[in-house]
Write an enzyme that holds these catalytic residues in place. Structure first.
Site, PDB file in Angstrom:
ATOM      1  N   GLU A  22       0.830  -1.207   0.000  1.00  0.00           N
ATOM      2  CA  GLU A  22       0.000   0.000   0.000  1.00  0.00           C
ATOM      3  C   GLU A  22       0.867   1.259   0.000  1.00  0.00           C
ATOM      4  OE1 GLU A  22      -2.573  -0.733   3.371  1.00  0.00           O
ATOM      5  OE2 GLU A  22      -4.020  -1.761   2.106  1.00  0.00           O
TER       6      GLU A  22
ATOM      7  N   ARG B 109      -6.361 -10.661  -5.750  1.00  0.00           N
ATOM      8  CA  ARG B 109      -5.611 -10.178  -4.590  1.00  0.00           C
ATOM      9  C   ARG B 109      -5.429 -11.258  -3.530  1.00  0.00           C
ATOM     10  NH1 ARG B 109      -7.459  -5.047  -0.880  1.00  0.00           N
ATOM     11  NH2 ARG B 109      -6.584  -5.773   1.080  1.00  0.00           N
TER      12      ARG B 109
ATOM     13  N   LYS C   1      -1.898 -12.175   8.055  1.00  0.00           N
ATOM     14  CA  LYS C   1      -3.283 -11.970   8.470  1.00  0.00           C
ATOM     15  C   LYS C   1      -4.048 -13.278   8.404  1.00  0.00           C
ATOM     16  CE  LYS C   1      -3.654  -7.089   7.303  1.00  0.00           C
ATOM     17  NZ  LYS C   1      -4.475  -5.991   6.769  1.00  0.00           N
TER      18      LYS C   1
ATOM     19  N   ASP D 180      -8.451  -9.194   3.841  1.00  0.00           N
ATOM     20  CA  ASP D 180      -8.227  -8.160   4.846  1.00  0.00           C
ATOM     21  C   ASP D 180      -9.315  -8.096   5.914  1.00  0.00           C
ATOM     22  OD1 ASP D 180      -7.069  -6.069   6.182  1.00  0.00           O
ATOM     23  OD2 ASP D 180      -7.679  -4.525   4.779  1.00  0.00           O
TER      24      ASP D 180
ATOM     25  N   GLU E 144      -1.755 -12.833  12.444  1.00  0.00           N
ATOM     26  CA  GLU E 144      -2.202 -11.469  12.758  1.00  0.00           C
ATOM     27  C   GLU E 144      -3.730 -11.396  12.741  1.00  0.00           C
ATOM     28  OE1 GLU E 144      -0.247  -8.098  10.807  1.00  0.00           O
ATOM     29  OE2 GLU E 144      -2.161  -7.030  10.727  1.00  0.00           O
TER      30      GLU E 144
ATOM     31  N   GLU F  34     -12.444  -2.921  12.388  1.00  0.00           N
ATOM     32  CA  GLU F  34     -12.482  -2.138  11.151  1.00  0.00           C
ATOM     33  C   GLU F  34     -13.655  -2.516  10.237  1.00  0.00           C
ATOM     34  OE1 GLU F  34      -8.836  -2.305   8.955  1.00  0.00           O
ATOM     35  OE2 GLU F  34      -9.632  -1.149   7.274  1.00  0.00           O
TER      36      GLU F  34
END
Lengths: 678, 678
Positions: free
Chosen positions: A285, A335, A359, A364, A386, A392
């Site tokens: 990112e 992705r 992750k 995500d 993670e 979020e």
């Protein structure tokens, strides 16, 4: 930060609320009057202080601390008995007799173990365990149990939903560190032993955290953490040699750059001798990284590892690397494949003090994702899990979403990486592939709000995270129950109501948000609220491909992106085959007709309608249940939760109506039950 | 602000480029050597200076300025001949003979008229008019010709696409005001006579523009403007009495509040004796206003009018008032109705120095909207038209969009408010209803970029705006041609290419963005790039209601929101009836099936596909045409336009693909020509 009367705030004290009524036998009360202690140490001192604080509340009297006693007492010390197997941080607690007196021994493998034992003992008391027969041997499943803060030095927290940072304000480290101390205590109480205090996106000011300008203040935080058995870690900027070192390159193979990092590490350790290490988000990112210099991630990570090795530090290198400029038109890109594609080829190339942090899901932190295929694919590399405690994509601490069941699913997942029973827990704890470092990290959900987590019930996630990664065999129910008892100290029926709400909450949130694992039906950027097409034509690689007849991402090997092929064959076969693919992930793996029949007999479109209506009804049920708790629990907690529930009530309706209307307009298929769709 | 070598920058000089080659007869050259002048005045001085500047370039020699001469000369002065009818700002230019010498008289109704005459004379020369036979009488159509800046004192410009503010930086008024002077000159050259220097959204710092703290600097800008015949206006915060006056209320009927405003006005006029007045956005998009106190807009506006009346100032009260918290579920509400609903009932209630400023369309500056029904509905109220030169929804000065045709459409629209031939021009110029103030305002498209407007061809909008509102009878073609000649001074074929591109550009932009007047298919907030559903479930009242079978907003009286009923019956009937509704506005007024046949014989869905493909092809054509201009026009302009075209090329494809894909996925209807849709 708001003014908080800490002592009296039930919101602030969280699960360390020692004011609750507890019934203890006279025998135990007698024991609690005296603590025997033969050792000294910073962490031991903390343990004694904590134990004394609880005992004072329990028996109305501070215990006497002595070196030798013939009385009943609690003994605190390190374990000498070789027949009990403890690992670092582990402990045993046992009631026995000595010289005809009753004693309770809290024995740690090390100082950390003693502190963990003390918190465990206090927890046992306040959860109503039978202390007369206490006999515990408890070892952590994971060696590193870590919290990642996404706090910026401005005081803002990236994806923070509970107020401003407790570490930083206006580009400085906060002067008054009492709240940091209280936080360290909270974290130590669930055996967290590592905290990264700054955001993985390291901006200009945070880049200086590793310089003499800011290290004196960082050291003060590390000193506080140390007394609670917690190591401090920092997120670092891969471009630091350029931004603060004055170099024109940050090339990891450049001799001067390497030397600069070594000197920098040496300097950090001169302030903080037990500094934990670096967390790095590189080439992700738009963050800088080794790709700029034609180097790979291993070369980047190993350079930092080299600098830290001498001092015992580790490099935690995030695998959240993907192309964030994808073309939505190109359905062959995916992705979800990125982490695997980037890191699998490097397996075995990382130094032994490098850990890859992966992750839980391949994309995500959505409400429902499969496990990342990197778990199992990496066989010669240290790997941390993670998680994200910060909500979020899961309601931003306005909506209730107890996340322990989601994490447990991830940890329990069988990767078949080394035959059957190769579950993720065994990979991240290092046992399956005999890797040196095992551990779990999670993005914090706390901030300056009085209750730490914005939503009081989101404390259960913070607590639950610590407990689960210590002992992955605990059930979500057990953890919820512990937390409710410790927080509310309430009657059985109150406990049951809150536990029930917690355990249902994740599926309820999933129901009124996005169906069958499809994900990403959120407003871009801030990620709150419904927008079915919010990410559909974006460069972020996050699509649902809904058209008038079908929906979902074809990730099969046969006809899709081939993502499924990144799993071990046993797992891949299950996902590839529509008949065996877990339906809660159906649209993550497959593109199916709206008329596709689920195992419930419902079509996909009817499932979408039904779940969205049900989700809202469930929120109303939560509220009805919560109302019955008025005057039965602390009124501040009651009110604040109710306030959040009202937001959830309103916003869940928005989700329901937008998503149902979207699909109704797109498909023209009526709801079987003729409910209101717009 | 970037450093600009002003003298030599073709980008910076815009249409005031006096370096171009012009052929003049010896007779005219002789005349240009001398200027006769018997009057003095600030604006006359400016006129003389400007004329001398041009003449020096034309004949290589600064003209002699004398009071009396027997030689050939230009005469500058006020008109005395009563047979020629001039209004303020008007002028006549005529070549004749005096004492057997050739003279050209430039006569103004007033000082402004003289300056306008000079700029007109220079324009005549550089556009190749036959000066030997010059004979012009020219009056402005609109008394007030205004530019509104949405500049914030931070230096940012709301909806600004051409760099930072030229007025403000870091919460101060800029020190070096030479660029402001150049800007005033540019604006005077197209007869702009009023400029609001700050954003209608008046934040904390801008609220202080009317206080002694900032007025000394504001005065300096007003002094610059004055020399160019331009009045300075300020946007004010309705809550000023509270924010800077120390009151607890801003109630317009409160005696102390009224007194405060009077004193404030008096103070402003002590600095700026010809201060123009206040522009006010009240009770709109969360701005404070009279509603807070249970007062209406007339009461709010009249309070300010009372304060300004004594000094000759006016209050310009924006009608952009609507509920920005609508429920998308409720199809009976319609934001398009808001301005009418709010202001029609107040017609006749406003003081004579209050002007209502109404956006051209009923919603918000979309690429295609019908005229606002407030034009015609208000019969006893001063009314300004508000246009937007800034390309918020029309390509943000990355895409080419020559807006004059759109404005002309609006001004030419026949409202039937007083029988046939009641076109909007007659309403805004005050002639139809004999209102005291007539005028037009527009949101500026300039900023600190070298060419002022970001995109060099967007200068045509700035120029064209001024020219059109001075003379609404000019055609879009005439205006484009004037601008091209003045800017490029080019050969006939170059001129034709650029004029053609300009004239096509609005429809090209419309083609690849949103079809048939439906509007709002943009990303929320920044309003750039495609998002068909970006505003679909929002509270902003901006929907397209597309489902699998139909699209468009039913605003009919018969079955829809009833918005159409706000027009005069003749107009309303035309819009209400599918057969007579202008098709470019079909989806603004009606919800129709995708299979609905347009007059072209195409279905709506095929029209969507076709226009989106065509739009992109047209952009490619523009680029091909532009390429032929290389080495024929100024290379800096050539290059910068090409750079913008490349962006337009790329982003028009994104529009095309997203919009076509959206509708293809939603309808499942194939493109007749099987072109690539994703």
């Amino acid at each position: 930060m708001e003014y908080i009367n800490k002592e009296s705030s039930s919101l602030y004290n969280c699960w360390l609320n020692y004011d609750k009524e507890v019934t203890l036998s006279d025998e135990i009360k007698e024991i609690l009057k005296t603590i025997q202690l033969n050792e000294e140490g910073i962490i031991i001192n903390t343990a004694v202080k904590e134990l004394s604080r609880a005992i004072k509340k329990l028996i109305g009297k501070t215990p006497e601390i002595i070196k030798d006693t013939m009385l009943s007492h609690i003994y605190l010390g390190k374990l000498k008995d070789k027949t009990i197997k403890l690992v670092p941080g582990g402990f045993s607690i046992k009631k026995s007799t000595l010289n005809q007196k009753n004693i309770i021994e809290i024995l740690g493998k090390d100082e950390n173990g003693i502190l963990n034992g003390v918190f465990s003992f206090i927890r046992a008391i306040y959860t109503g365990s039978n202390i007369n027969e206490i006999n515990i041997v408890d070892n952590p499943r994971n060696m590193v149990r870590m919290i990642n803060h996404w706090d910026n030095m401005s005081g803002d927290i990236e994806r923070g939903y509970a107020g401003e940072s407790i570490f930083f304000k206006d580009n400085h480290i906060v002067e008054n560190k009492s709240r940091i101390r209280d936080y360290a205590r909270l974290m130590a109480s669930v055996a967290i032993n590592g905290i990264v205090i700054n955001n993985v996106n390291v901006h200009k000011q945070e880049t200086k955290l590793i310089t003499d300008e800011l290290l004196p203040e960082v050291k003060k935080i590390a000193d506080i953490f140390r007394a609670y058995g917690i190591k401090l870690y920092l997120s670092v900027n891969f471009a630091s040699p350029m931004e603060i070192g004055g170099f024109l390159t940050a090339d990891p193979l450049d001799f001067n750059v390497r030397t600069w990092w070594k000197k920098t590490a040496e300097n950090i350790y001169s302030y903080i001798p037990d500094f934990g290490g670096f967390l790095v988000k590189a080439d992700s990112e738009s963050r800088p990284g080794p790709f700029t210099y034609g180097r790979n991630h291993a070369e980047g990570a190993n350079m930092l590892a080299e600098a830290l090795r001498l001092f015992g530090g580790i490099v935690i290198w995030r695998c959240f690397v993907y192309n964030c400029k994808l073309d939505w038109r190109d359905r062959s890109t995916d992705r979800a494949k990125a982490a695997f594609d980037n890191f699998k080829p490097l397996d075995g190339k990382f130094d032994e003090n490098v850990v890859l942090q992966v992750k839980n899901g391949p994309v995500d932190f959505q409400i429902r994702e499969p496990i990342s295929p990197l778990f199992g694919a990496l066989k010669q590399t240290n790997e941390f899990m993670e998680f994200q405690i910060a909500q979020e994509y899961t309601g931003q601490q306005k909506h209730l979403c107890y996340l322990v069941p989601m994490w447990k699913e991830a940890l329990d997942f069988d990767t078949f990486a080394n035959g059957k029973d190769s579950n993720v827990s065994k990979i991240v704890d290092g046992s399956l592939f005999k890797t040196k470092y095992g551990g779990v990290a999670a993005v914090s959900n706390i901030g300056g709000s009085e209750c730490w987590t914005g939503h009081p019930l989101a404390q259960a996630n913070l607590y639950g995270y610590g407990r689960l990664i210590w002992n992955t065999f605990l059930s979500s129910d057990e953890i919820a129950r512990e937390w409710v008892k410790l927080t509310f100290g309430a009657e059985k029926d109150v406990e049951q109501i809150i536990v029930d709400i917690l355990l249902e909450s994740r599926e309820v949130y999933e129901k009124y948000t996005c169906p069958l694992g499809v994900g990403w039906m959120v407003n871009p950027n801030h990620h709150y609220g419904p927008s079915v097409e919010g990410y559909e034509y974006s460069p972020w690689g996050t699509y649902n491909y809904a058209d008038y007849k079908s929906i979902g991402v074809d990730r099969t090997v046969a006809t899709g992106t081939g993502y499924i092929g990144e799993y071990e064959p046993t797992v891949a076969d299950k996902f590839e085959n529509l008949a065996t693919c877990p339906e809660e992930l159906l649209l993550f793996f497959h593109n199916v007709l709206y008329s596709y029949k689920l195992k419930t007999g419902k079509t996909v479109i009817q499932h979408i309608y039904d779940t969205h209506f049900e989700g809202v009804e469930k929120v109303d049920e939560f509220i009805n249940k919560w109302e019955t708790l008025q005057n039965k629990i602390d009124s501040k907690i009651f009110d604040l939760v109710m306030e959040k529930f009202q937001i959830q009530k309103k916003d869940s309706r928005e989700w329901r109506d937008v998503v149902n209307t979207y699909f109704y307009r797109k498909t023209g298929i009526d709801d079987l039950y003729k409910r209101k769709i717009y």
